[in-house]
Structures are given as structure tokens and as C-alpha cells.
Design a protein around this motif. Structure first.
Motif, PDB file in Angstrom:
ATOM      1  N   VAL A  25       0.840  -1.200   0.000  1.00 27.08           N
ATOM      2  CA  VAL A  25       0.000   0.000   0.000  1.00 27.08           C
ATOM      3  C   VAL A  25       0.874   1.249   0.000  1.00 27.08           C
ATOM      4  O   VAL A  25       1.989   1.244   0.519  1.00 27.08           O
ATOM      5  CB  VAL A  25      -0.950   0.059   1.224  1.00 27.08           C
ATOM      6  CG1 VAL A  25      -1.977  -1.060   1.188  1.00 27.08           C
ATOM      7  CG2 VAL A  25      -0.182   0.030   2.540  1.00 27.08           C
ATOM      8  N   ASN A  26       0.352   2.303  -0.591  1.00 28.18           N
ATOM      9  CA  ASN A  26       0.910   3.635  -0.386  1.00 28.18           C
ATOM     10  C   ASN A  26       0.346   4.121   0.929  1.00 28.18           C
ATOM     11  O   ASN A  26      -0.818   3.865   1.232  1.00 28.18           O
ATOM     12  CB  ASN A  26       0.486   4.581  -1.506  1.00 28.18           C
ATOM     13  CG  ASN A  26       0.985   4.108  -2.849  1.00 28.18           C
ATOM     14  OD1 ASN A  26       0.237   3.503  -3.596  1.00 28.18           O
ATOM     15  ND2 ASN A  26       2.230   4.371  -3.139  1.00 28.18           N
ATOM     16  N   THR A  38      -7.809   2.480   0.097  1.00 32.91           N
ATOM     17  CA  THR A  38      -8.062   1.234  -0.605  1.00 32.91           C
ATOM     18  C   THR A  38      -9.414   1.285  -1.296  1.00 32.91           C
ATOM     19  O   THR A  38     -10.263   2.116  -0.974  1.00 32.91           O
ATOM     20  CB  THR A  38      -7.967   0.024   0.351  1.00 32.91           C
ATOM     21  OG1 THR A  38      -8.015  -1.184  -0.415  1.00 32.91           O
ATOM     22  CG2 THR A  38      -9.076   0.032   1.378  1.00 32.91           C
ATOM     23  N   THR A  96      -2.600   7.165  -4.302  1.00 30.18           N
ATOM     24  CA  THR A  96      -2.207   5.774  -4.543  1.00 30.18           C
ATOM     25  C   THR A  96      -1.571   5.647  -5.917  1.00 30.18           C
ATOM     26  O   THR A  96      -1.868   6.423  -6.824  1.00 30.18           O
ATOM     27  CB  THR A  96      -3.420   4.831  -4.455  1.00 30.18           C
ATOM     28  OG1 THR A  96      -4.365   5.186  -5.465  1.00 30.18           O
ATOM     29  CG2 THR A  96      -4.079   4.916  -3.095  1.00 30.18           C
ATOM     30  N   HIS A 102     -10.071   4.782  -4.853  1.00 29.57           N
ATOM     31  CA  HIS A 102      -9.590   4.287  -3.564  1.00 29.57           C
ATOM     32  C   HIS A 102     -10.179   5.194  -2.485  1.00 29.57           C
ATOM     33  O   HIS A 102      -9.474   5.949  -1.837  1.00 29.57           O
ATOM     34  CB  HIS A 102      -8.059   4.265  -3.520  1.00 29.57           C
ATOM     35  CG  HIS A 102      -7.466   3.277  -4.462  1.00 29.57           C
ATOM     36  ND1 HIS A 102      -7.285   3.541  -5.790  1.00 29.57           N
ATOM     37  CD2 HIS A 102      -7.064   2.007  -4.264  1.00 29.57           C
ATOM     38  CE1 HIS A 102      -6.770   2.471  -6.380  1.00 29.57           C
ATOM     39  NE2 HIS A 102      -6.622   1.528  -5.474  1.00 29.57           N
TER      40      HIS A 102
END
Length: 122
Positions: A25-26, A38, A96, A102
């Protein structure tokens, strides 16, 4: 915490069903919390209110055979308040790399931090 604050890509680990899963993940840090965005799907389904999660970042130099890692363990929660999402979004500027929407924001509140540095012995 300094290493966590300096990074932008990490891995979140949760239990989904009966299996451990790890997702890249960022992320950003906000008020001592790890924050990532997300889309609906397996990451979001795995995060239930108060779910235990681990978060890991590292830096490795294979040539020098050196590196470090930091692991944070704590509680993961989705940020559901539109007001809080707006505040966190503005404060962090978190974007992201992955394409698509997201729109779900998740935090991991570190309750325990561990770390390790590895250096080539002389």
C-alpha cells in the motif's frame, strides 16, 4: 517512528478468513497513525473495526548486504467520517499508485513497534 514517517510504500498484513494476507500500500503518517487508501475488496473486507494488523516497511541494499525494517502492530479501523477523511486527505496529500477509485481510508494505530538493522559483518 522517524523511518515510518519518511516512507511512502509499505505492506499491511491481516487475517482474511483463516489465512494471513499481505498487501502493498501507499501510506502516510497522520497524528501517529499509519493511513492508507483502498478500494472495496479483500483489503477492506479484512479490516473490521478493531482488527489486529501488522504494517511493515524496509529498505534493502543487496550489494552491500545491509538494510533495515520496521514493523508496527496495532488496531486497524476504517475512517468512516467524511469530515475526518477530508482532514486526513488534506493533511497527508496521500495518493495511490494503483489506478481506480480508492475512496476508503484505513488507519493502523501502532501499539508496538519493532525494528532491525542488518549490516555486513567485517
Amino acid at each position: 517512528m522517524e523511518l515510518l514517517a519518511a516512507g511512502s510504500v509499505g505492506r499491511v498484513a491481516v487475517i482474511a478468513g483463516h489465512e494471513p494476507v499481505i498487501f502493498p500500500v501507499n501510506y502516510a503518517m497522520y497524528e501517529g497513525r499509519i493511513v492508507f487508501r483502498t478500494a472495496p475488496g479483500s483489503k477492506l473486507q479484512a479490516v473490521d473495526w478493531g482488527t489486529r494488523a501488522s504494517f511493515e516497511i524496509d529498505e534493502l541494499d543487496p550489494v552491500a548486504r545491509e538494510g533495515w525494517s520496521v514493523v508496527a502492530v496495532g488496531r486497524a479501523d476504517e475512517i468512516c467520517s467524511a469530515r475526518e477523511v477530508a482532514v486526513v486527505a488534506e493533511a497527508t496529500g496521500l495518493e495511490t499508485w494503483a489506478t481506480g477509485e480508492h475512496d476508503h481510508w484505513v488507519t493502523v494505530v501502532p501499539e508496538r513497534l519493532t525494528g532491525r538493522r542488518v549490516r555486513r559483518s567485517s
